[in-house]
Design a protein around this motif. Sequence first.
Motif, PDB file in Angstrom:
ATOM      1  N   GLY B  40       0.781  -1.225   0.000  1.00 25.77           N
ATOM      2  CA  GLY B  40       0.000   0.000   0.000  1.00 25.77           C
ATOM      3  C   GLY B  40       0.815   1.278   0.000  1.00 25.77           C
ATOM      4  O   GLY B  40       0.250   2.373  -0.103  1.00 25.77           O
ATOM      5  N   LEU B  41       2.138   1.154   0.102  1.00 33.29           N
ATOM      6  CA  LEU B  41       2.983   2.350   0.164  1.00 33.29           C
ATOM      7  C   LEU B  41       3.929   2.469  -1.025  1.00 33.29           C
ATOM      8  O   LEU B  41       4.641   3.456  -1.158  1.00 33.29           O
ATOM      9  N   GLY B  42       3.964   1.488  -1.868  1.00 32.54           N
ATOM     10  CA  GLY B  42       4.880   1.544  -2.999  1.00 32.54           C
ATOM     11  C   GLY B  42       6.326   1.453  -2.540  1.00 32.54           C
ATOM     12  O   GLY B  42       6.630   0.968  -1.452  1.00 32.54           O
ATOM     13  N   LEU B  43       7.231   1.955  -3.352  1.00 34.28           N
ATOM     14  CA  LEU B  43       8.650   1.959  -3.005  1.00 34.28           C
ATOM     15  C   LEU B  43       9.029   3.316  -2.431  1.00 34.28           C
ATOM     16  O   LEU B  43       8.669   4.350  -2.984  1.00 34.28           O
ATOM     17  N   ARG B  44       9.777   3.290  -1.367  1.00 37.77           N
ATOM     18  CA  ARG B  44      10.256   4.522  -0.754  1.00 37.77           C
ATOM     19  C   ARG B  44      11.777   4.474  -0.683  1.00 37.77           C
ATOM     20  O   ARG B  44      12.345   3.472  -0.269  1.00 37.77           O
ATOM     21  N   GLN B  45      12.393   5.570  -1.041  1.00 36.29           N
ATOM     22  CA  GLN B  45      13.848   5.601  -1.099  1.00 36.29           C
ATOM     23  C   GLN B  45      14.445   5.785   0.289  1.00 36.29           C
ATOM     24  O   GLN B  45      14.029   6.659   1.058  1.00 36.29           O
ATOM     25  N   ILE B  46      15.463   4.985   0.604  1.00 37.05           N
ATOM     26  CA  ILE B  46      16.093   5.036   1.919  1.00 37.05           C
ATOM     27  C   ILE B  46      17.344   5.923   1.863  1.00 37.05           C
ATOM     28  O   ILE B  46      17.465   6.912   2.569  1.00 37.05           O
ATOM     29  N   TYR B  47      18.283   5.545   1.030  1.00 29.57           N
ATOM     30  CA  TYR B  47      19.525   6.286   0.810  1.00 29.57           C
ATOM     31  C   TYR B  47      19.923   6.120  -0.642  1.00 29.57           C
ATOM     32  O   TYR B  47      19.526   5.174  -1.306  1.00 29.57           O
ATOM     33  N   TYR B  48      20.735   7.048  -1.112  1.00 25.38           N
ATOM     34  CA  TYR B  48      21.310   6.891  -2.429  1.00 25.38           C
ATOM     35  C   TYR B  48      22.756   7.388  -2.415  1.00 25.38           C
ATOM     36  O   TYR B  48      23.177   8.098  -1.491  1.00 25.38           O
ATOM     37  N   SER B  49      23.471   6.996  -3.450  1.00 23.92           N
ATOM     38  CA  SER B  49      24.875   7.374  -3.553  1.00 23.92           C
ATOM     39  C   SER B  49      25.180   7.752  -4.994  1.00 23.92           C
ATOM     40  O   SER B  49      24.853   7.011  -5.916  1.00 23.92           O
ATOM     41  N   MET B  50      25.793   8.894  -5.171  1.00 28.84           N
ATOM     42  CA  MET B  50      26.104   9.349  -6.523  1.00 28.84           C
ATOM     43  C   MET B  50      27.493   8.914  -6.981  1.00 28.84           C
ATOM     44  O   MET B  50      27.814   9.024  -8.159  1.00 28.84           O
ATOM     45  N   VAL B  52      31.499   6.978  -5.234  1.00 25.35           N
ATOM     46  CA  VAL B  52      32.243   6.506  -4.062  1.00 25.35           C
ATOM     47  C   VAL B  52      32.360   7.634  -3.040  1.00 25.35           C
ATOM     48  O   VAL B  52      32.667   8.771  -3.393  1.00 25.35           O
ATOM     49  N   GLU B  53      32.061   7.289  -1.807  1.00 25.57           N
ATOM     50  CA  GLU B  53      32.146   8.207  -0.666  1.00 25.57           C
ATOM     51  C   GLU B  53      31.142   9.354  -0.723  1.00 25.57           C
ATOM     52  O   GLU B  53      31.246  10.299   0.069  1.00 25.57           O
ATOM     53  N   VAL B  54      30.158   9.281  -1.605  1.00 23.35           N
ATOM     54  CA  VAL B  54      29.119  10.316  -1.695  1.00 23.35           C
ATOM     55  C   VAL B  54      27.761   9.669  -1.496  1.00 23.35           C
ATOM     56  O   VAL B  54      27.292   8.906  -2.357  1.00 23.35           O
ATOM     57  N   THR B  55      27.145   9.929  -0.345  1.00 23.43           N
ATOM     58  CA  THR B  55      25.830   9.352  -0.066  1.00 23.43           C
ATOM     59  C   THR B  55      24.896  10.445   0.432  1.00 23.43           C
ATOM     60  O   THR B  55      25.348  11.475   0.934  1.00 23.43           O
ATOM     61  N   ASP B  56      23.605  10.197   0.308  1.00 25.43           N
ATOM     62  CA  ASP B  56      22.623  11.173   0.771  1.00 25.43           C
ATOM     63  C   ASP B  56      21.348  10.454   1.162  1.00 25.43           C
ATOM     64  O   ASP B  56      21.070   9.343   0.697  1.00 25.43           O
ATOM     65  N   LYS B  57      20.587  11.107   2.027  1.00 25.26           N
ATOM     66  CA  LYS B  57      19.358  10.513   2.530  1.00 25.26           C
ATOM     67  C   LYS B  57      18.249  10.574   1.496  1.00 25.26           C
ATOM     68  O   LYS B  57      18.127  11.528   0.737  1.00 25.26           O
ATOM     69  N   GLY B  58      17.427   9.529   1.522  1.00 22.27           N
ATOM     70  CA  GLY B  58      16.207   9.534   0.733  1.00 22.27           C
ATOM     71  C   GLY B  58      15.046   9.992   1.593  1.00 22.27           C
ATOM     72  O   GLY B  58      15.208  10.843   2.463  1.00 22.27           O
ATOM     73  N   ASP B  59      13.905   9.386   1.392  1.00 29.13           N
ATOM     74  CA  ASP B  59      12.703   9.803   2.113  1.00 29.13           C
ATOM     75  C   ASP B  59      12.544   9.142   3.485  1.00 29.13           C
ATOM     76  O   ASP B  59      11.907   9.695   4.367  1.00 29.13           O
ATOM     77  N   VAL B  60      13.119   7.954   3.664  1.00 30.46           N
ATOM     78  CA  VAL B  60      12.944   7.216   4.917  1.00 30.46           C
ATOM     79  C   VAL B  60      14.275   6.672   5.428  1.00 30.46           C
ATOM     80  O   VAL B  60      14.462   5.465   5.554  1.00 30.46           O
ATOM     81  N   PRO B  61      15.228   7.519   5.806  1.00 30.10           N
ATOM     82  CA  PRO B  61      16.557   7.037   6.195  1.00 30.10           C
ATOM     83  C   PRO B  61      16.693   6.584   7.645  1.00 30.10           C
ATOM     84  O   PRO B  61      17.685   5.943   8.006  1.00 30.10           O
ATOM     85  N   GLU B  62      15.683   6.886   8.471  1.00 33.18           N
ATOM     86  CA  GLU B  62      15.826   6.628   9.906  1.00 33.18           C
ATOM     87  C   GLU B  62      16.001   5.135  10.167  1.00 33.18           C
ATOM     88  O   GLU B  62      15.209   4.301   9.687  1.00 33.18           O
ATOM     89  N   GLY B  63      17.009   4.796  10.955  1.00 34.96           N
ATOM     90  CA  GLY B  63      17.261   3.412  11.331  1.00 34.96           C
ATOM     91  C   GLY B  63      18.183   2.673  10.381  1.00 34.96           C
ATOM     92  O   GLY B  63      18.449   1.484  10.574  1.00 34.96           O
ATOM     93  N   TYR B  64      18.666   3.372   9.355  1.00 35.94           N
ATOM     94  CA  TYR B  64      19.530   2.749   8.357  1.00 35.94           C
ATOM     95  C   TYR B  64      20.837   3.519   8.215  1.00 35.94           C
ATOM     96  O   TYR B  64      20.895   4.717   8.471  1.00 35.94           O
ATOM     97  N   LYS B  65      21.865   2.806   7.808  1.00 34.44           N
ATOM     98  CA  LYS B  65      23.144   3.409   7.434  1.00 34.44           C
ATOM     99  C   LYS B  65      23.594   2.794   6.130  1.00 34.44           C
ATOM    100  O   LYS B  65      23.226   1.652   5.805  1.00 34.44           O
ATOM    101  N   VAL B  66      24.405   3.534   5.409  1.00 37.99           N
ATOM    102  CA  VAL B  66      24.988   3.009   4.180  1.00 37.99           C
ATOM    103  C   VAL B  66      26.446   3.436   4.117  1.00 37.99           C
ATOM    104  O   VAL B  66      26.884   4.324   4.846  1.00 37.99           O
ATOM    105  N   SER B  67      27.170   2.777   3.246  1.00 40.95           N
ATOM    106  CA  SER B  67      28.536   3.196   2.960  1.00 40.95           C
ATOM    107  C   SER B  67      28.819   2.912   1.497  1.00 40.95           C
ATOM    108  O   SER B  67      28.225   2.021   0.894  1.00 40.95           O
ATOM    109  N   ARG B  68      29.728   3.679   0.928  1.00 39.31           N
ATOM    110  CA  ARG B  68      30.103   3.448  -0.477  1.00 39.31           C
ATOM    111  C   ARG B  68      31.617   3.604  -0.588  1.00 39.31           C
ATOM    112  O   ARG B  68      32.148   4.638  -0.984  1.00 39.31           O
ATOM    113  N   LYS B  69      32.283   2.539  -0.235  1.00 38.92           N
ATOM    114  CA  LYS B  69      33.749   2.544  -0.270  1.00 38.92           C
ATOM    115  C   LYS B  69      34.282   2.087  -1.622  1.00 38.92           C
ATOM    116  O   LYS B  69      35.411   2.402  -1.995  1.00 38.92           O
TER     117      LYS B  69
END
Lengths: 112, 114
Positions: B40-50, B52-69
């Motif tokens: 009922g909610l479709g897909l919601r973006q958590i994090y994205y990365s443009m 290496v070493e560049v990441t940004d929050k999406g719409d629902v980032p709480e409780g998540y972490k990412v890395s792009r090494k």
Amino acid sequence: SQQGEEDPQALSIQEGENATMNCSYKTSINNLQWYRQNSGRGLVHLILIRSNEREKHSGRLRVTLDTSKKSSSLLITASRAADTASYFCATDADGTASKLTFGTGTRLQVTL
Amino acid sequence: EAQVTQNPRYLITVTGKKLTVTCSQNMNHEYMSWYRQDPGLGLRQIYYSMNVEVTDKGDVPEGYKVSRKEKRNFPLILESPSPNQTSLYFCASRPWTSFTDTQYFGPGTRLTVL
């Protein structure tokens, strides 16, 4: 935030009929994309329409975009059982596709 | 074969037990993203990365972490999972240089947090 709302939520048709799904969105967009998802699987890109385009075709797919009404429609002609899937629209507000916002989807069932 | 892979595909865990969902692409794409899909909610973006070493929050980032090494990998980390993170997770990638290119999605990871 949820940008797109698809209508209807579910659609059941017979093979050979046409299926039309609609998507409404809230803010200005650079482009709108349609994706298909088979049950529980990843999404597959179908077609992209830019904000300065009004209609686009790809095989049996026809997409229209009305930016004044903030809506788009996806028409699948001569549907097949293999078209059974969920269909999502996704909007790209700034044209970089860094933040795609997906709608809630239309579940299409095509019966023999 | 060009593809996005995710591991594991299915995971059942308990509240508070740290976990990592891996995502890897072999297309040399700069851009990668994580989504969660709930009924009922479709897909919601958590994090994205443009890149290496560049990441940004999406719409629902709480409780998540990412890395792009590395360019090919974009793991999603849940430091202390909670039941409301039970969901179907998708990783996606695309080349950054072409703004209108499609995103390529992985097969999904179904996570259940008890």
